[in-house]
Design a protein around this motif. Structure first.
Motif, PDB file in Angstrom:
ATOM      1  N   GLY A 153      79.257  29.430  76.873  1.00  0.00           N
ATOM      2  CA  GLY A 153      78.716  29.523  75.520  1.00  0.00           C
ATOM      3  C   GLY A 153      77.461  30.349  75.387  1.00  0.00           C
ATOM      4  N   VAL A 154      77.127  31.162  76.395  1.00  0.00           N
ATOM      5  CA  VAL A 154      75.934  32.002  76.339  1.00  0.00           C
ATOM      6  C   VAL A 154      76.302  33.327  75.684  1.00  0.00           C
ATOM      7  N   PRO A 155      75.766  33.612  74.492  1.00  0.00           N
ATOM      8  CA  PRO A 155      76.140  34.851  73.804  1.00  0.00           C
ATOM      9  C   PRO A 155      75.319  36.047  74.266  1.00  0.00           C
ATOM     10  N   ALA A 156      75.905  37.214  74.136  1.00  0.00           N
ATOM     11  CA  ALA A 156      75.204  38.475  74.388  1.00  0.00           C
ATOM     12  C   ALA A 156      75.497  39.406  73.223  1.00  0.00           C
ATOM     13  N   LEU A 157      74.464  39.946  72.629  1.00  0.00           N
ATOM     14  CA  LEU A 157      74.612  40.919  71.548  1.00  0.00           C
ATOM     15  C   LEU A 157      74.614  42.311  72.156  1.00  0.00           C
ATOM     16  N   ARG A 158      75.639  43.105  71.841  1.00  0.00           N
ATOM     17  CA  ARG A 158      75.717  44.467  72.336  1.00  0.00           C
ATOM     18  C   ARG A 158      75.627  45.445  71.162  1.00  0.00           C
ATOM     19  N   LEU A 159      74.813  46.469  71.334  1.00  0.00           N
ATOM     20  CA  LEU A 159      74.599  47.476  70.302  1.00  0.00           C
ATOM     21  C   LEU A 159      75.012  48.837  70.841  1.00  0.00           C
ATOM     22  N   PHE A 160      75.742  49.600  70.012  1.00  0.00           N
ATOM     23  CA  PHE A 160      76.280  50.892  70.426  1.00  0.00           C
ATOM     24  C   PHE A 160      75.894  51.960  69.401  1.00  0.00           C
ATOM     25  N   PRO A 161      74.701  52.524  69.501  1.00  0.00           N
ATOM     26  CA  PRO A 161      74.270  53.534  68.528  1.00  0.00           C
ATOM     27  C   PRO A 161      75.029  54.845  68.690  1.00  0.00           C
ATOM     28  N   VAL A 162      75.126  55.587  67.599  1.00  0.00           N
ATOM     29  CA  VAL A 162      75.781  56.895  67.607  1.00  0.00           C
ATOM     30  C   VAL A 162      74.715  57.978  67.681  1.00  0.00           C
ATOM     31  N   GLY A 163      74.896  58.917  68.602  1.00  0.00           N
ATOM     32  CA  GLY A 163      73.948  60.003  68.751  1.00  0.00           C
ATOM     33  C   GLY A 163      74.179  61.107  67.734  1.00  0.00           C
TER      34      GLY A 163
END
Length: 284
Positions: A153-163
């Protein structure tokens, strides 16, 4: 009075061991229809196993047995060592042959003694290999973010910016440092040692990875209700691995963000990084 000094050595171990950022090259991976696939060839090399491609099939020989998969099919064959009878397997998703390379889902790897923890492959001898996932299916509407479960139940937020060229080259994974002991309990002493030096602040571990050498911005904005705070290196941000300017496939960066007590990890927190904003509730 600034935030307390952290223990860099301990946090480097947390970033490298818990999130699978080993010195070995990352193993290519991809997502299709929400399923995480791992490239067969580099994983087999790491295991010392033998791959034998056929016409629309792949046979993987290991000391645990021999598995044969078929392109575009979830059906597989498994023959245990020692002359045991061959039996049928039903995988959770079909084997893929893409660009001349074979890819298998997680349960196929489990049969071979490899388990996945988040985006880390753990080999039978305990070796941890990072997975390089270039473009997951996001839950942020625009495909630029996702919230994954690292386990327990440990969440991880992942962010994928566009160049500027329209490609996603760098990515950030953010999780609650205090909860990582649930994912890897054998590392709890290391984590506790790091947490002792954070004082009353609430530490978030951020790991930044890249598909190619690239600059990254060590600036995160966190918002909750009326509270909004910009964390800009070195203000309320401690670099524990790599560089605060550039990252590369073999040179990730890890930082710890120190949130003040006014932020509640049991409520949604919006995080903005390099033009991408997404929300996550770190604790439930």
């Amino acid at each position: 009075m600034g935030p307390p000094r952290l223990a860099p050595l301990a946090l480097i171990l947390v970033a490298a061991v818990l999130l699978g950022l080993a010195a070995a090259d990352p193993v290519p991976a991809l997502r299709r229809s929400g399923v995480l696939y791992v490239a067969c060839a580099p994983l087999a090399r790491a295991l010392g196993d033998i791959l034998a491609p056929g016409q629309g099939s792949l046979t993987w020989s290991s000391d645990r047995g021999v598995m044969t998969v078929f392109e575009g099919s979830p059906d597989a064959l498994w023959k245990p060592p020692g002359g045991g009878a061959e039996r049928d397997l039903s995988l959770s998703a079909p084997a893929l042959l893409q660009g001349g390379h074979w890819w298998l889902p997680a349960d196929a790897l489990d049969t071979l003694g490899v388990r996945l923890e988040g985006e880390t492959a753990v080999l039978p001898d305990g070796t941890r290999l990072a997975l390089a996932v270039p473009a997951p299916v996001g839950n942020g509407g625009d495909g630029r973010s996702e919230v994954d479960d690292l386990g327990h139940g440990v969440p991880a937020l992942r962010l994928f910016p566009v160049g500027g060229d329209g490609r996603t080259v760098v990515a950030a994974e953010i999780t609650d440092l205090d909860l990582l002991a649930l994912v890897e309990p054998q590392q709890s002493r290391t984590i506790d040692g790091a947490l002792e030096r954070t004082g009353s602040d609430k530490p978030l571990l951020v790991v930044v990875t890249a598909l190619a050498e690239s600059a990254w911005q060590p600036v995160f904005v966190v918002s909750q209700g009326e509270h909004s705070l910009e964390l800009r290196y070195p203000y309320r941000m401690r670099l524990v691995q790599g560089s605060a300017q550039r990252v590369a496939p073999d040179a990730p960066a890890a930082v710890v963000l120190l949130l003040p007590e006014s932020f509640d990890l049991y409520r949604p927190i919006a995080v903005t990084w390099q033009g991408v904003t997404a929300s996550v509730t770190f604790r439930r």
